[in-house]
Design an enzyme around this catalytic site. Structure first.
Site, PDB file in Angstrom:
ATOM      1  N   HIS A 121       0.868  -1.181   0.000  1.00 44.97           N
ATOM      2  CA  HIS A 121       0.000   0.000   0.000  1.00 44.97           C
ATOM      3  C   HIS A 121       0.909   1.236   0.000  1.00 44.97           C
ATOM      4  O   HIS A 121       1.998   1.196   0.561  1.00 44.97           O
ATOM      5  CB  HIS A 121      -0.841  -0.056   1.279  1.00 44.97           C
ATOM      6  CG  HIS A 121      -1.891   0.990   1.402  1.00 44.97           C
ATOM      7  ND1 HIS A 121      -1.616   2.281   1.788  1.00 44.97           N
ATOM      8  CD2 HIS A 121      -3.237   0.938   1.210  1.00 44.97           C
ATOM      9  CE1 HIS A 121      -2.749   2.978   1.836  1.00 44.97           C
ATOM     10  NE2 HIS A 121      -3.743   2.181   1.485  1.00 44.97           N
ATOM     11  N   ASP A 198       3.140  -4.408   8.004  1.00 43.49           N
ATOM     12  CA  ASP A 198       1.904  -3.645   7.848  1.00 43.49           C
ATOM     13  C   ASP A 198       0.748  -4.618   8.054  1.00 43.49           C
ATOM     14  O   ASP A 198       0.410  -5.406   7.178  1.00 43.49           O
ATOM     15  CB  ASP A 198       1.892  -3.026   6.442  1.00 43.49           C
ATOM     16  CG  ASP A 198       0.570  -2.336   6.136  1.00 43.49           C
ATOM     17  OD1 ASP A 198      -0.365  -2.443   6.950  1.00 43.49           O
ATOM     18  OD2 ASP A 198       0.486  -1.700   5.069  1.00 43.49           O
ATOM     19  N   GLN A 201      -4.383  -5.195   7.051  1.00 43.76           N
ATOM     20  CA  GLN A 201      -5.366  -6.131   6.494  1.00 43.76           C
ATOM     21  C   GLN A 201      -5.326  -7.509   7.147  1.00 43.76           C
ATOM     22  O   GLN A 201      -6.075  -8.398   6.747  1.00 43.76           O
ATOM     23  CB  GLN A 201      -5.161  -6.281   4.973  1.00 43.76           C
ATOM     24  CG  GLN A 201      -5.379  -5.009   4.182  1.00 43.76           C
ATOM     25  CD  GLN A 201      -6.834  -4.542   4.173  1.00 43.76           C
ATOM     26  OE1 GLN A 201      -7.747  -5.239   4.617  1.00 43.76           O
ATOM     27  NE2 GLN A 201      -7.050  -3.339   3.666  1.00 43.76           N
ATOM     28  N   LYS A 224     -10.510  -0.616  10.562  1.00 43.84           N
ATOM     29  CA  LYS A 224     -10.711  -1.806   9.725  1.00 43.84           C
ATOM     30  C   LYS A 224     -11.091  -3.025  10.579  1.00 43.84           C
ATOM     31  O   LYS A 224     -11.299  -4.106  10.056  1.00 43.84           O
ATOM     32  CB  LYS A 224      -9.448  -2.110   8.924  1.00 43.84           C
ATOM     33  CG  LYS A 224      -9.112  -1.053   7.867  1.00 43.84           C
ATOM     34  CD  LYS A 224      -7.969  -1.528   7.010  1.00 43.84           C
ATOM     35  CE  LYS A 224      -7.260  -0.404   6.288  1.00 43.84           C
ATOM     36  NZ  LYS A 224      -8.012   0.117   5.163  1.00 43.84           N
ATOM     37  N   CYS A 361      -4.786   2.507  -3.640  1.00 46.64           N
ATOM     38  CA  CYS A 361      -3.544   3.021  -3.037  1.00 46.64           C
ATOM     39  C   CYS A 361      -2.394   2.056  -3.269  1.00 46.64           C
ATOM     40  O   CYS A 361      -1.566   1.836  -2.367  1.00 46.64           O
ATOM     41  CB  CYS A 361      -3.701   3.293  -1.552  1.00 46.64           C
ATOM     42  SG  CYS A 361      -4.935   4.533  -1.210  1.00 46.64           S
TER      43      CYS A 361
HETATM   44  N1  7TS Z   1      -1.770  -0.679   4.604  1.00 45.30           N
HETATM   45  C1  7TS Z   1      -2.688  -1.472   4.030  1.00 45.30           C
HETATM   46  C2  7TS Z   1      -2.302  -2.883   3.642  1.00 45.30           C
HETATM   47  C3  7TS Z   1      -3.972  -0.985   3.821  1.00 45.30           C
HETATM   48  O1  7TS Z   1      -4.881  -1.798   3.255  1.00 45.30           O
HETATM   49  C4  7TS Z   1      -4.298   0.335   4.202  1.00 45.30           C
HETATM   50  C5  7TS Z   1      -5.645   0.927   3.927  1.00 45.30           C
HETATM   51  C6  7TS Z   1      -3.312   1.093   4.828  1.00 45.30           C
HETATM   52  C7  7TS Z   1      -2.060   0.561   4.996  1.00 45.30           C
HETATM   53  C8  7TS Z   1      -3.565   2.482   5.323  1.00 45.30           C
HETATM   54  O2  7TS Z   1      -4.375   2.470   6.446  1.00 45.30           O
HETATM   55  P1  7TS Z   1      -4.893   3.820   7.106  1.00 45.30           P
HETATM   56  O3  7TS Z   1      -5.891   3.380   8.116  1.00 45.30           O
HETATM   57  O4  7TS Z   1      -3.730   4.503   7.701  1.00 45.30           O
HETATM   58  O5  7TS Z   1      -5.507   4.622   5.996  1.00 45.30           O
HETATM   59  N2  7TS Z   1      -6.301   0.319   2.839  1.00 45.30           N
HETATM   60  C9  7TS Z   1      -7.413   0.769   2.212  1.00 45.30           C
HETATM   61  C10 7TS Z   1      -8.004   0.025   1.168  1.00 45.30           C
HETATM   62  O6  7TS Z   1      -7.602  -1.037   0.738  1.00 45.30           O
HETATM   63  N3  7TS Z   1      -9.074   0.725   0.755  1.00 45.30           N
HETATM   64  O7  7TS Z   1      -9.174   1.838   1.465  1.00 45.30           O
HETATM   65  C11 7TS Z   1      -8.147   1.882   2.391  1.00 45.30           C
END
Ligand code: 7TS
Length: 406
Positions: A121, A198, A201, A224, A361
């Site tokens: 990501h 990371d 997910q 999430k 992303c």
């Molecule tokens: N890393 C992964 C693997 C992610 O899926 C996401 C967000 C992030 C980092 C960033 O997380 P945040 O909470 O700091 O924004 N992924 C997604 C997605 O797949 N669709 O919308 C956000």
């Protein structure tokens, strides 16, 4: 797992969208929130709201107990050694940037290598690009197999004595690939490198044990995993966090302040400058209670079944292209012939089905897939096989409609 009962806890799911029952298949972007989480946050603001770590008054004590109690729940949830290793952040992105600015820039020298995968990501990619640029370090990528998985021999080849850091998603938000973190940690450590995982997910969907994985840093987002937005976690091994300088300076994180010099609080508070995300942390604590009551093993099993069923059903649609490996987490990324994924998502939305379309992303991964965008359906504990049937029927309809247009 009684899905009917579970769904009763998620009031948002019980509504019609565009004249159809809502089918929410976008939990990888953000999950919905169960009543106990909503009520816990409500209760905090109705009865206990106060700032933490300062007041001697009763509400201040309650707020502090709620906030620090949530930290303890997180510690147990991921099996960290101590609450000193649990830093509350705004989310995964902020947690990764904290490590990039503090730990990595402290140790990175010209010519050092940072090892990544092309499936990351943007949040687990750009901070390393920036750190590498600032220090004259080099980014190296472990190649992907055709199905979007990585091979251990490629990991062995990529990580060398020049590697300072390996940064890797536990689960890909696009392909659903589950990476072999424990094995990667072993290889990284053999070369004296650190590993940041990371877990955005993975943490919502499977049991995480940071001591068993033996990663050096592990990050994830509350929104999430049934919690509110604006709260996330940076786990780091205590010794590494001790070495690191704070990134944000100001109230809450100090010990003594003089006109020209200051000292910091001990872990974990030295990384939590300013009034912290109190209600967010308390909400995350309630989400953890909810997930633990149902059991992460049950959730993982349910989602794997849904993903396998979705794969099997979706494969029968003429002209569909599905990305990612067979053994995957609970999501399916796809394209429908030449129909733009935004058109697919719009057509599905007109039938009450929420999926995500775009680059997710992960633009370098889109390039590797040779597409500009994809559609993605992602599942969570509240989704059902019936919803997948609705998705598949709607995709067939969309295909026929656009087939006639082209
Ligand atoms: N890393 C992964 C693997 C992610 O899926 C996401 C967000 C992030 C980092 C960033 O997380 P945040 O909470 O700091 O924004 N992924 C997604 C997605 O797949 N669709 O919308 C956000």
């Amino acid at each position: 797992m009684d899905i009917k009962e579970i769904r009763k806890s998620f009031p948002i799911l019980n509504q019609e969208v565009n004249g159809h029952p809502l089918v929410y298949l976008d939990s990888a972007a953000t999950s919905q929130k169960p009543i106990p989480v909503i009520e816990k946050i409500n209760e905090y603001y109705r009865l206990n709201n106060s700032n933490v770590h300062r007041g001697v008054h009763t509400l201040g004590t309650r707020a502090t107990e709620g906030y620090e109690g949530a930290r303890d729940k997180v510690k147990n949830f991921i099996n960290a050694n101590s609450t000193k290793e649990i830093i509350f952040t705004r989310g995964t992105t902020t947690a990764i940037n904290t490590v990039a600015y503090s730990y990595v820039r402290l140790h990175l020298e010209e010519g050092d290598e940072i090892v990544l995968t092309p499936m990351e990501h943007h949040s687990n990619l750009i901070p390393w690009q920036q750190a590498a640029k600032a220090k004259g370090a080099i980014l190296k990528y472990i190649p992907l197999q055709e199905d979007g998985s990585i091979r251990m021999e490629d990991v062995e080849n990529a990580i060398t004595d020049r590697t300072k850091l390996v940064a890797m998603a536990h689960v890909s938000n696009v392909l659903g690939t589950i990476n072999p973190i424990k094995e990667v940690a072993e290889i990284a450590h053999k070369h004296g490198a650190k590993l940041i995982v990371d877990g955005a997910q993975s943490t919502p969907h499977m049991k995480i044990d940071v001591q068993d994985l033996d990663c050096d840093f592990f990050v994830f987002s509350g929104h999430k995993m049934l919690g509110p937005s604006g709260i996330g976690v940076l786990y780091g091994k205590q010794q590494l966090l001790e070495e690191m300088e704070p990134v944000e300076f100001g109230g809450e994180m100090i010990d003594f302040v003089d006109l020209y010099e200051s000292t910091w609080k001990e872990l974990p508070w030295k990384f939590e400058g300013g009034t912290p995300i109190i209600a967010g942390a308390i909400g995350l604590g309630a989400a953890i209670d909810y997930l633990e009551e149902i059991g992460l093993d049950n959730i993982e099993k349910h989602e794997k079944e849904l993903a396998a069923y979705a794969l099997q059903q979706m494969k029968t649609i003429d002209g569909i292209q599905i990305y990612g490996p067979e053994n995957r987490a609970g999501l399916v990324t796809f394209n429908l012939d030449d129909v733009h994924p935004h058109d697919v998502a719009t057509a599905l939305d007109s039938e009450g089905i929420a999926i995500r379309a775009g680059h997710h992303c992960a633009q370098p991964l889109m390039k590797w897939l040779n597409v500009t965008a994809t559609a993605r359906a992602s599942f969570y504990l509240y989704n059902t096989k019936e919803e997948i049937d609705i998705l598949v029927a709607s995709l067939r309809k969309t295909k026929e409609f656009f087939g006639d247009v082209f």
